[in-house]
Scaffold this active site. Structure first.
Site, PDB file in Angstrom:
ATOM      1  N   TYR A  63     118.860  -5.145 -10.005  1.00  0.00           N
ATOM      2  CA  TYR A  63     119.987  -3.958 -10.234  1.00  0.00           C
ATOM      3  C   TYR A  63     121.351  -4.287  -9.328  1.00  0.00           C
ATOM      4  O   TYR A  63     121.304  -4.362  -7.993  1.00  0.00           O
ATOM      5  CB  TYR A  63     119.107  -2.827  -9.526  1.00  0.00           C
ATOM      6  N   HIS A 130     108.722  -8.696 -10.973  1.00  0.00           N
ATOM      7  CA  HIS A 130     109.567  -7.588 -11.819  1.00  0.00           C
ATOM      8  C   HIS A 130     109.514  -7.987 -13.331  1.00  0.00           C
ATOM      9  O   HIS A 130     109.656  -9.237 -13.785  1.00  0.00           O
ATOM     10  CB  HIS A 130     110.810  -7.858 -11.482  1.00  0.00           C
TER      11      HIS A 130
END
Length: 350
Positions: A63, A130
């Site tokens: 992010y 992730h």
């Protein structure tokens, strides 16, 4: 009952006795995934959420390539450590497709330590892989990546270990692989699969419950699909059919004076099988609005509108998700480099 008190009703993290808020702070927005955020307003939003008993915070290097973690390190400075439960992620990194993923054990350790420095913490509560669907194989994950996470756990750098991803079957395959290798998995984060347009995660609740694995639900708004004006980023992977249906639903809600986002958050957060539902909240108003969406039942009118858009716009869809689209696109891009690059562990050197 006030909004503040209503969020004191938390849910346990899997088989642990740790109480977590049913609404969590999603960290993707702090990395400008949905557009530039106002830092001052976002810091206020984080502190405001903590004051209202929202104690789960999720982030990751992906992010904003570390900017979400850096922001949260600053926003949480001086906050009592036991006031929040924070999760971050490893294995997904750069925008450049050649350096986007690295599931190797060495990279896990190196990047987890870097994440801690950005967060200004000596440990995170939860460390996650992730997007496991992009790994070379389930076998690679259970033989290399997950053992590295467990070694970090043994060092005290994380309390719990989890995985994240979009394809539901892949998540379960990793869980089964862990069981075969006697590896403990504490959490599974699924995103955009418990929404008004796609509730397919429901069928897997018992699978995780029977194993004492906590289910974390992210993207109740479908990464922007289920908002009043259905404003999407160019990167959104949904197909035209789904985007069109969501636009129609948004327009119908607007015409009837109903907030589509409230319907979406209310729906996703009210499944007791889910520990917490993550939503990006960039200002205090959004925090309050999402708390209200969970704590205050839908009115009869809102309930009718919700049922109408599900029955008329979402149930008829042939494709309610974007299963495997991103994985196929990724490997097609990687193939372009196969002539000029050596690729191992999802890392290419040209």
């Amino acid at each position: 009952m006030s909004v503040l008190k209503s969020l004191q009703h938390c849910r346990r993290l899997g088989s642990t006795d740790i109480p977590l808020s049913v609404l969590g702070l999603g960290g993707s927005g702090y990395g400008d995934v949905y557009g530039k955020h106002d830092k001052k307003q976002s810091i206020s939003a984080v502190r405001y959420a903590l004051d209202r008993n929202i104690n789960y915070i999720d982030t990751g290097y992906w992010y904003g390539q570390g900017s979400s973690e850096t922001f949260l390190g600053e926003a949480l400075r001086g906050v009592q450590r036991d006031k929040f439960f924070i999760a971050t992620k490893v294995c997904r990194y750069e925008q450049d497709v050649k350096r986007m993923f690295d599931f190797s054990a060495g990279s896990v350790v190196e990047n987890a330590e870097k994440s801690l420095r950005r967060l200004q913490l000596d440990h995170v509560d939860l460390l996650q892989i992730h997007d496991v669907e992009f790994a070379p194989s389930v076998e690679f994950l259970v033989n290399n990546t997950l053992p590295a996470l467990h070694r970090l756990q043994q060092r005290g750098l994380c309390r719990y270990v989890g995985i994240t991803g979009y394809p539901l079957q892949t998540l379960k395959d990793v869980v089964v692989g862990c069981e075969k290798n006697s590896l403990r998995l504490d959490t599974v984060l699924s995103y955009a699969r418990l929404t008004l347009h796609d509730s397919s995660l429901i069928k897997d609740f018992e699978f995780y419950k029977s194993r004492g694995i906590a289910v974390i639900n992210a993207c109740a708004l479908g990464m922007g699909l289920l908002t009043t004006h259905c404003t999407l980023q160019d990167w959104h992977p949904a197909g035209v059919e789904l985007k069109t249906a969501c636009s129609k639903a948004a327009r119908y809600c607007l015409e009837h004076g109903v907030d589509l986002a409230r319907l979406a958050v209310n729906y996703s957060a009210n499944f007791s099988e889910v520990t917490t539902t993550l939503v990006s909240m960039m200002d205090k108003t959004t925090v309050e609005r999402n708390i209200e969406a969970i704590c205050n039942p839908l009115t009869d009118k809102e309930q009718q509108v919700k049922e109408y858009i599900i029955q008329n716009f979402f149930e008829p869809l042939e494709h309610k998700d974007w299963e495997n689209k991103e994985v196929i696109d990724y490997w097609n891009e990687m193939k372009k480099y196969s002539q000029d690059a050596t690729c191992t562990n999802n890392v290419c050197s040209v």
